[in-house]
Write a protein that holds these residues in place. Structure first.
Motif, short mmCIF file in Angstrom:
data_model
loop_
_atom_site.label_atom_id
_atom_site.label_comp_id
_atom_site.label_asym_id
_atom_site.label_seq_id
_atom_site.Cartn_x
_atom_site.Cartn_y
_atom_site.Cartn_z
N THR A 60 0.84 -1.20 0.00
CA THR A 60 0.00 0.00 0.00
C THR A 60 0.87 1.24 0.00
O THR A 60 2.03 1.21 0.43
N TRP A 61 0.28 2.34 -0.46
CA TRP A 61 1.04 3.59 -0.43
C TRP A 61 1.24 4.07 1.00
O TRP A 61 2.23 4.74 1.31
N GLN A 62 0.30 3.72 1.89
CA GLN A 62 0.47 4.09 3.29
C GLN A 62 1.72 3.44 3.88
O GLN A 62 2.47 4.08 4.65
N LEU A 65 4.80 5.30 2.79
CA LEU A 65 5.00 6.55 3.52
C LEU A 65 5.49 6.29 4.94
O LEU A 65 6.15 7.16 5.54
N ASP A 66 5.18 5.12 5.49
CA ASP A 66 5.67 4.76 6.82
C ASP A 66 7.12 4.27 6.80
O ASP A 66 7.72 4.08 7.86
N VAL A 85 -2.53 10.80 -1.44
CA VAL A 85 -1.15 10.37 -1.28
C VAL A 85 -0.23 11.55 -1.02
O VAL A 85 0.61 11.53 -0.10
N ALA A 88 -0.76 13.13 2.47
CA ALA A 88 -0.21 12.26 3.52
C ALA A 88 1.31 12.26 3.49
O ALA A 88 1.96 12.19 4.55
#
Length: 324
Positions: A60-62, A65-66, A85, A88
């Motif tokens: 996932t894109w989340q 980013l993490d 996106v 965030a």
């Protein structure tokens, strides 16, 4: 001591990432490295990572980013995800290069711009055409008033991407995901180029068209209703008084003689001369200077000066390398 290389993550493993962003990033191994990719299609993400030797694939894109090992993010998923996106990524403290359009709606785009201004990180929309050497040279010539008072701008962009009525239905054909169609996709580039050369636009009058009402669904029976336009033409008034015309289509055979399925051209006309820029000639302009020359239709091809063939700060050498 040299600066550490920027660690880049890419959200989206589609055509724009594969044919534009990764090849460009690979031109700068001394400045950056691509360390991660995320896509909602895991098979595509793995194939992409294998082709470009990207070490990490996120589901996932989340998750990307993490990833604490990512300093900067290239945002290039389908257009309806750009806002979520990019916003965030800014909140996560990443540098952001976001594909256009920034968002599907104006309030979202405005909110994203405001969030970016409040961030200490570097942020940018991927309006790449403004960096073409010949266009930057044209901007210099306009600013130095070589053409006198600019009175008219004309821009054309044509490609054959949606010419085939049998081409499959995709997210680009849905208004909720593809937004304003050709206007958001390529028209945003053209508007940026116009503002870059001539300043702000204050008024427009436009018409748009779609040529294929339905397209076959990919990988199965049925058809999807096309909700986004394939063509758009508009007249614009600039704050300076310049009149501009824009013609855009993704459903024509293009312009003969270019050797490519797309054409992009710009004309600037003033009281003392005119100039023509074409994408297929990124290091040359056609110019006609002086009223006598203009009346005789005398045009000359001029080469972009060496100092403009590479963007300031680029490590590339235009005499030995592919210019950026």
């Amino acid at each position: 001591m040299s600066e550490p290389r920027l660690r880049v993550g890419v959200v989206g493993a589609g055509r724009i990432a594969d044919f534009v962003h990764l090849p460009s990033l690979r031109l700068l191994p001394e400045l950056c490295e691509v360390v991660a990719v995320a896509s909602r299609d895991p098979d595509r993400a793995r194939t992409f990572a294998g082709r470009w030797a990207v070490p990490r694939v996120h589901a996932t894109w989340q998750a990307l980013l993490d990833d604490a090992g990512v300093d900067a993010v290239v945002v290039c998923p389908p257009s309806d995800l750009n806002y979520a996106v990019a916003s965030a990524a800014i909140e996560a403290g990443k540098h952001v290069l976001c594909e256009k359009p920034l968002a599907i709606s104006y309030p979202e785009a405005r909110g994203l711009a405001e969030a970016a201004r409040g961030s200490p990180r570097v942020h940018m929309v991927a309006f790449t055409f403004r960096f073409a050497a010949a266009l930057r040279y044209l901007r210099r010539l306009v600013a130095e008033e070589h053409f006198g008072e600019i009175r008219h701008w004309r821009m054309a962009y044509f490609n054959d991407g949606q010419l085939d009525p049998g081409a499959p239905f995709t997210w680009r054909h849905q208004r909720a995901r593809g937004g304003a169609g050709i206007l958001a996709d390529m028209g945003s580039h053209m508007i940026d180029m116009a503002r870059y050369l001539l300043g702000e636009i204050t008024a427009v009058s436009a018409v748009s068209r779609g040529y294929v009402g339905e397209r076959p669904l990919a990988g199965g029976p049925g058809r999807g209703r096309v909700e986004t336009p394939d063509a758009c033409a508009f007249v614009a008034e600039f704050a300076s008084g310049v009149i501009g015309t824009f013609d855009l289509s993704r459903a024509v055979a293009g312009r003969g003689g270019t050797g490519r399925p797309q054409y992009q051209g710009v004309e600037v006309h003033g009281t003392e001369g005119a100039a023509v820029y074409e994408l297929i000639r990124p290091f040359h302009l056609q110019v006609s200077l002086g009223r006598a020359m203009a009346r005789r239709q005398h045009w000359a091809t001029v080469e972009v000066p060496l100092d403009l063939q590479v963007y300031p700060g680029s490590p590339r050498n235009p005499r030995t390398d592919d210019p950026l």
